[in-house]
Design a protein around this motif. Structure first.
Motif, PDB file in Angstrom:
ATOM      1  N   VAL A 291      52.319 138.217  -1.862  1.00 27.12           N
ATOM      2  CA  VAL A 291      52.629 137.465  -1.188  1.00 27.12           C
ATOM      3  C   VAL A 291      51.909 137.679  -0.116  1.00 27.12           C
ATOM      4  CG1 VAL A 291      55.288 136.266  -0.433  1.00 27.12           C
ATOM      5  CG2 VAL A 291      55.031 137.378  -2.647  1.00 27.12           C
ATOM      6  N   VAL A 323      53.614 142.791  -1.399  1.00 25.22           N
ATOM      7  CA  VAL A 323      54.265 142.168  -0.605  1.00 25.22           C
ATOM      8  C   VAL A 323      53.016 142.572   0.836  1.00 25.22           C
ATOM      9  CG1 VAL A 323      55.998 143.083   0.185  1.00 25.22           C
ATOM     10  CG2 VAL A 323      55.883 140.700   0.786  1.00 25.22           C
ATOM     11  N   VAL A 382      60.882 134.686  -5.114  1.00 22.67           N
ATOM     12  CA  VAL A 382      58.950 135.098  -6.151  1.00 22.67           C
ATOM     13  C   VAL A 382      59.169 135.071  -6.782  1.00 22.67           C
ATOM     14  CG1 VAL A 382      57.848 136.473  -4.406  1.00 22.67           C
ATOM     15  CG2 VAL A 382      59.550 135.414  -2.934  1.00 22.67           C
TER      16      VAL A 382
END
Ligand code: PR8
Length: 491
Positions: A291, A323, A382
């Protein structure tokens, strides 16, 4: 997406697309001045490591990792006749130490049977030492004379995972072959890479093996790439290297062996099968960054936006998501381009209006769809979205793959068909035909159609049932009894 943000269409010129993407996504630097030898960029190496972490975790369930030397004395390498016949022309030799000629030239391992099996001879004493299952992930060297290609045909294979097992009987070894097939299926499923499995023809088996089983996937230019092989070695190496164990009744017996391997071609497959004109599309399982958070900062509310982004970043990191918060000075457009090229599966955008509405926006890399998500739900959303992307990428790859496997009729391909039809078959991806086991017929098909015989179908378009599904017919060349085999143009 805007036109100027696309790179080459991969379907039209796969080779150019592939080389361009290795550079722009920073996977491999091809400027090293030795043919067939390349440099991993840090981002590419992270991708490689994630893929090999999956492989390791699958291997570790039933194998132990070890490490054997790179250098093999010439006399050991030459011991197994079939083996060396197959590798003779591919070996790099070390013949000097400084200016002194070595007494025994040393080979850089092209594969490690002849490094490992002399050690198996001293490790294995009794039936209690069996089964012995080890693996290593090392570099190997092959003096490839065909056109070299980054990650696909290397002279230094940097990430050769080779497993070597020894068993008390052929039955146990064959059982191990089945387990290895299941393990590799599991591995490629996690990479979302579709495959067919075939038993290679006699003339194309691993040098020294009784038989070889191979996994092949399909590249965007319609050529197949062998991404894994599994070999039953039987007793041939055990006899050469005198690897015996004492059976329960006290009698000495030769062990029965298998070996199986995977190289960084698995990374090439992930890049080639999933990527498209905007760059890589990485399955979340192997994406170094799953992400990326991009703040949309135009106004006085910038500080507030950054604060929210950072909170989301922290929360995702705590939840174990890989991330990255891109708060660099680049414009948002430049950031999109960069992270799309690198295949990051999910982008989260946060702008001033989002902050006011307590939400953010998800953009999925695989289809560019957008969705608004309340800030409070980011972590579960997510996780769910990454899983959905993984499945979607896999499904799309399977659709393309299976749409390119063709069954030819039983009436013969070479004999009865027109030149136009033959050309059509040559052009297509994987074609299943009936072919007998003789090398003469196999070679004739290869020559006339300009293809490779992959081998007898074990797992194909019909899945596990492929074998049952009308698996016998007449050889297209000699009309004798024949099995279904796959043919394709191959890398
Ligand atoms: C064995 N012995 O060696 P295999 N560049 C990149 N990948 C390659 C290359 C190359 N030049 N050559 C082969 N591969 C056995 C099994 C120990 C382990 C990849 O088998 O010679 C191919 O995907 O078939 C191949 O299937 C795999 O390595 C194993 O090599």
């Amino acid at each position: 997406m805007k036109k100027e943000e696309t790179i080459l269409q991969k379907g039209n010129n796969f080779s150019e697309w592939y080389n361009e993407i290795l550079k722009r996504a920073e996977i491999l630097d091809v400027r090293y001045p030795v043919k067939g030898v390349y440099v991993w960029y840090p981002y590419g190496y992270k991708l490689r490591n994630l893929i090999y972490t999956i492989l390791r975790s699958l291997m570790d369930k039933e194998h132990e990792e070890a490490q054997f030397p790179l250098l093999i004395p010439k006399d050991e390498l030459m011991k197994e006749k079939e083996h060396i016949k197959g590798f003779e022309e591919e070996v790099f030799w070390v013949t000097k130490g400084g200016s002194t000629e070595l007494d025994v030239p040393l080979a850089l391992r092209p594969t490690s049977e002849t490094a490992i099996y002399p050690v198996f001879k001293v490790w294995i004493r009794s039936h209690r030492d069996l089964p012995l299952r080890i693996y290593q992930i090392v570099n190997t060297f092959r003096y490839e004379t065909k056109h070299t290609r980054p990650l696909i045909r290397l002279r230094e294979i940097t990430s050769f995972k080779e497993a070597h097992t020894a068993h008390a009987s052929q039955m146990d070894a064959v059982e191990q072959i089945k387990k290895a097939v299941a393990l590799y299926k599991n591995f490629f499923d996690l990479l979302a890479i579709p495959y067919v499995i075939t038993r290679r023809p006699e003339w194309d088996k691993f040098p020294g093996a009784e038989y070889s089983i191979a996994f092949d996937t399909l590249m965007p230019d319609g050529k197949t790439m062998q991404i894994a092989t599994i070999h039953l070695l039987g007793e041939s190496f055990a006899r050469t290297f005198d690897i015996k164990y004492e059976d329960k009744d006290g009698s000495p017996k030769y062990v029965n062996q298998t070996c199986y391997g995977i190289s960084e071609r698995c990374v090439a497959a992930v890049i080639s099968v999933h990527g498209e004109e905007h760059g890589l599309v990485l399955p979340p399982e192997v994406a170094p960054i799953q992400v990326v958070i991009v703040p949309i900062v135009y106004s006085s509310e910038g500080a507030e936006v950054e604060k929210v982004c950072f909170a989301v970043y922290e929360e995702l990191k705590r939840a174990g998501v890989r991330v990255f918060f891109d708060n660099s000075d680049e414009r948002p457009g430049a950031k999109y381009y960069k992270w799309e090229m690198k295949g990051v599966p999910l982008r989260i955008e946060v702008g001033p209006r989002d902050v006011r509405n307590n939400r953010c926006e998800f953009i999925k890399r695989n289809d560019f769809t957008r969705m608004q998500v309340p800030l409070g739900d980011v972590v579960p959303e997510v996780k769910e979205t990454l899983k959905a992307i993984q499945d979607c990428v896999h499904e799309r790859a399977k659709e393309t793959f299976f749409a390119n496997i063709y069954k030819s009729g039983d009436s013969g391909v070479g004999k009865d068909k027109s030149e136009g039809e033959m050309e059509e078959l040559r052009r297509r991806g994987i074609v299943s035909i009936f072919l007998c086991e003789s090398e003469r017929c196999g070679r004739e098909v290869e020559e006339r159609l300009g293809v490779n015989v992959l081998g007898e179908v074990i797992y194909g378009a019909g899945g596990e049932n492929e074998e049952k599904e009308k698996s016998e017919g007449k050889c297209m060349i000699c009309s004798r009894k024949a099995k279904r085999v796959y043919i394709a143009r191959a890398y």
